[in-house]
Scaffold this motif. Structure first.
Motif, short mmCIF file in Angstrom:
data_model
loop_
_atom_site.label_atom_id
_atom_site.label_comp_id
_atom_site.label_asym_id
_atom_site.label_seq_id
_atom_site.Cartn_x
_atom_site.Cartn_y
_atom_site.Cartn_z
N CYS A 120 -19.40 -20.36 -20.72
CA CYS A 120 -19.61 -21.54 -21.57
C CYS A 120 -18.27 -22.20 -21.87
O CYS A 120 -17.28 -21.51 -22.15
CB CYS A 120 -20.29 -21.10 -22.87
SG CYS A 120 -20.42 -22.41 -24.13
N LEU A 121 -18.23 -23.50 -21.81
CA LEU A 121 -17.07 -24.26 -22.28
C LEU A 121 -17.37 -24.74 -23.70
O LEU A 121 -18.31 -25.50 -23.91
CB LEU A 121 -16.79 -25.46 -21.38
CG LEU A 121 -15.56 -26.28 -21.80
CD1 LEU A 121 -14.28 -25.58 -21.38
CD2 LEU A 121 -15.61 -27.69 -21.22
N THR A 122 -16.58 -24.28 -24.65
CA THR A 122 -16.73 -24.73 -26.03
C THR A 122 -15.59 -25.70 -26.33
O THR A 122 -14.41 -25.32 -26.31
CB THR A 122 -16.71 -23.56 -27.02
OG1 THR A 122 -17.83 -22.70 -26.73
CG2 THR A 122 -16.83 -24.05 -28.45
N ASN A 123 -15.95 -26.95 -26.58
CA ASN A 123 -14.96 -28.02 -26.72
C ASN A 123 -14.88 -28.50 -28.15
O ASN A 123 -15.89 -28.75 -28.81
CB ASN A 123 -15.34 -29.19 -25.81
CG ASN A 123 -14.43 -30.38 -26.02
OD1 ASN A 123 -13.21 -30.26 -25.88
ND2 ASN A 123 -15.00 -31.52 -26.37
N LEU A 124 -13.66 -28.62 -28.64
CA LEU A 124 -13.42 -29.04 -30.02
C LEU A 124 -12.83 -30.44 -30.05
O LEU A 124 -11.79 -30.70 -29.44
CB LEU A 124 -12.48 -28.04 -30.71
CG LEU A 124 -12.21 -28.25 -32.20
CD1 LEU A 124 -11.97 -26.90 -32.88
CD2 LEU A 124 -11.02 -29.16 -32.46
N TRP A 125 -13.52 -31.34 -30.75
CA TRP A 125 -13.01 -32.69 -31.01
C TRP A 125 -13.18 -33.01 -32.48
O TRP A 125 -14.19 -32.65 -33.09
CB TRP A 125 -13.77 -33.73 -30.18
CG TRP A 125 -13.37 -35.13 -30.55
CD1 TRP A 125 -12.26 -35.81 -30.13
CD2 TRP A 125 -14.06 -36.01 -31.46
NE1 TRP A 125 -12.20 -37.06 -30.71
CE2 TRP A 125 -13.29 -37.21 -31.53
CE3 TRP A 125 -15.22 -35.92 -32.21
CZ2 TRP A 125 -13.67 -38.29 -32.33
CZ3 TRP A 125 -15.61 -36.98 -33.02
CH2 TRP A 125 -14.83 -38.16 -33.06
#
Length: 424
Positions: free
Chosen positions: A185-190
């Motif tokens: 899983c790619l967990t992306n923070l913005w």
């Protein structure tokens, strides 16, 4: 498709193959490569980034979904049903990208810093049944603690701590997805943090953001199951003069902390193009993530079309042997058109652009450039724009049991009449 149509499709494919084969391009091999490329398809196109929280809050954080096309998903079950329909029209096996606001809490209020893997169990069950992977994003906007576009950089420690807890919880959910589905899983923070007018202090907010991120990523998460990405932005609504999480900030942060940089095609100045950035980023990062959107004058998140920049992005990925380095996701939300159509148009265009890039004599063009033969390089690049890509694409769609050409539009119209129009 009847027997005659199948024969004509196959015949056109074999004829088109010959045009490419004279340049040493193995079309069958290109299709085999294409079928293994996964696009991360964003769930939030299906409900205009509304989510399903019990205390559903107004969209904020410099994000706007314009339009009021009928039939948007009102709950997770409807959203999954809509995704099922869209995925049936898109060739290949892909991933679905979730935001934290798509948790299912049985109607109970669970604040974001208290979210757990169990709140996404139905999504995992659905993904398993359909052979899909899942990606994830903490939702650090549309919340009372994201007022004034200040979250992880807020001078208020209580607010920073809340979002730190939420981001850590999100990383654990991402790890759960990876373990359950056997796909990282790619967990992306913005974050939307910034100021509308000229700030008196640019350093302070960035120092607080740095400290917050270091606390978030100090928690050990198995990279076999979850990769952490951070996403920059040049400006946003309410952050026109200063964005804390700038490109320079995050490029330095990811390289110091061994994270994944995520480049959103709408998050740069209108004269900048992400296609030009990829070769530089892949030289210094093991992985680079993309959110492919279509900015019109600003980060307006229009549906991805088969335009020059999309094709250039695909070319950069293919000709630089970066298919295993660049993680491709989509990010747009148009509420003015049929949402299943929006998913389908953007996803098919991304895949089509990759196919186009796989059918270019990249090695020969590179040699022309190195030899200084810019005349032939330009001439050949222009000629390939009108090669019979459409015949190869139609064959690939048929091979993957999805509608050929514009036939998918009929499927969407039927679904709208039978399902979407019955939603109030």
């Amino acid at each position: 498709m009847n027997i005659k149509e199948k024969y004509e499709l196959s015949s056109r494919y074999e004829t088109a193959k010959k045009d490419y084969e004279k340049w040493g391009i193995d079309v069958d091999k290109a299709l085999d490569i294409l079928k293994d490329i996964k696009i991360s398809i964003h769930c939030w196109q299906g409900d205009d980034v509304t989510g399903f929280e019990a205390n559903n809050q107004e969209l904020s954080g410099g994000i706007a979904a314009t339009g009021n096309y009928p039939g948007k998903a009102r709950n997770a079950e409807e959203l999954r049903k809509d995704l099922d329909k869209a995925l049936s029209l898109i060739p290949g096996k892909h991933k679905v990208n979730l935001h934290a606001i798509y948790a299912e809490t049985d109607g109970k209020f669970v604040d974001r810093d208290e979210l757990k893997p169990e709140h996404f169990a139905n999504w995992v069950k659905w993904a398993k049944e359909n052979g899909l992977g899942l990606d994830f994003n903490p939702t650090i906007f549309s919340h009372e603690k994201a007022a004034d576009n200040l979250t992880l950089s807020s001078p208020n420690k209580e607010i920073r701590d809340f979002w730190i807890r939420h981001a850590i919880a999100s990383r654990k959910i991402g790890e759960y997805f990876g373990k359950e589905l056997g796909q990282t899983c790619l967990t992306n923070l913005w974050i939307p943090d910034g100021y509308k007018d000229i700030p008196a202090d640019r350093l302070g907010p960035r120092k607080r953001l740095k400290d917050s991120l270091e606390e978030i990523f100090s928690v050990e998460i198995d990279k076999k199951y979850n990769l952490d990405a951070v996403e920059s932005k040049v400006f946003g609504i309410g952050a026109e003069s200063y964005t804390v999480g700038s490109s320079e900030f995050y490029i330095n942060f990811v390289n110091k902390n061994n994270l994944v940089p995520l480049l959103d095609t709408g998050h740069y100045h209108p004269t900048e193009v992400v296609s030009d950035k990829l070769s530089a980023m892949t030289l210094f990062n093991d992985k680079v993530a993309l959110h492919v959107s279509r900015p019109v004058r600003w980060d307006s998140d229009h549906v991805v079309i088969f335009d020059d920049e999309l094709k250039e992005i695909a070319k950069e990925i293919v000709r630089n042997d970066s298919l295993d380095k660049i993680i491709i996701g989509l990010d747009y939300f148009d509420a003015s058109i049929n949402r299943i159509a929006a998913w389908t148009i953007g996803s098919r265009n991304m895949i089509k652009a990759l196919l186009s890039a796989l059918l270019i004599p990249n090695d020969y063009l590179r040699k022309l450039q190195d030899d200084g033969n810019f005349t032939e390089r330009l001439a050949l690049m222009e000629e390939f724009k009108t090669y019979p890509l459409g015949d190869i694409w139609n064959y690939y769609c048929a091979k993957n049991n999805v509608p050929v050409g514009e036939e998918w539009i009929k499927e969407v119209k039927k679904y709208e009449e039978e399902v979407l129009n019955n939603r109030k």
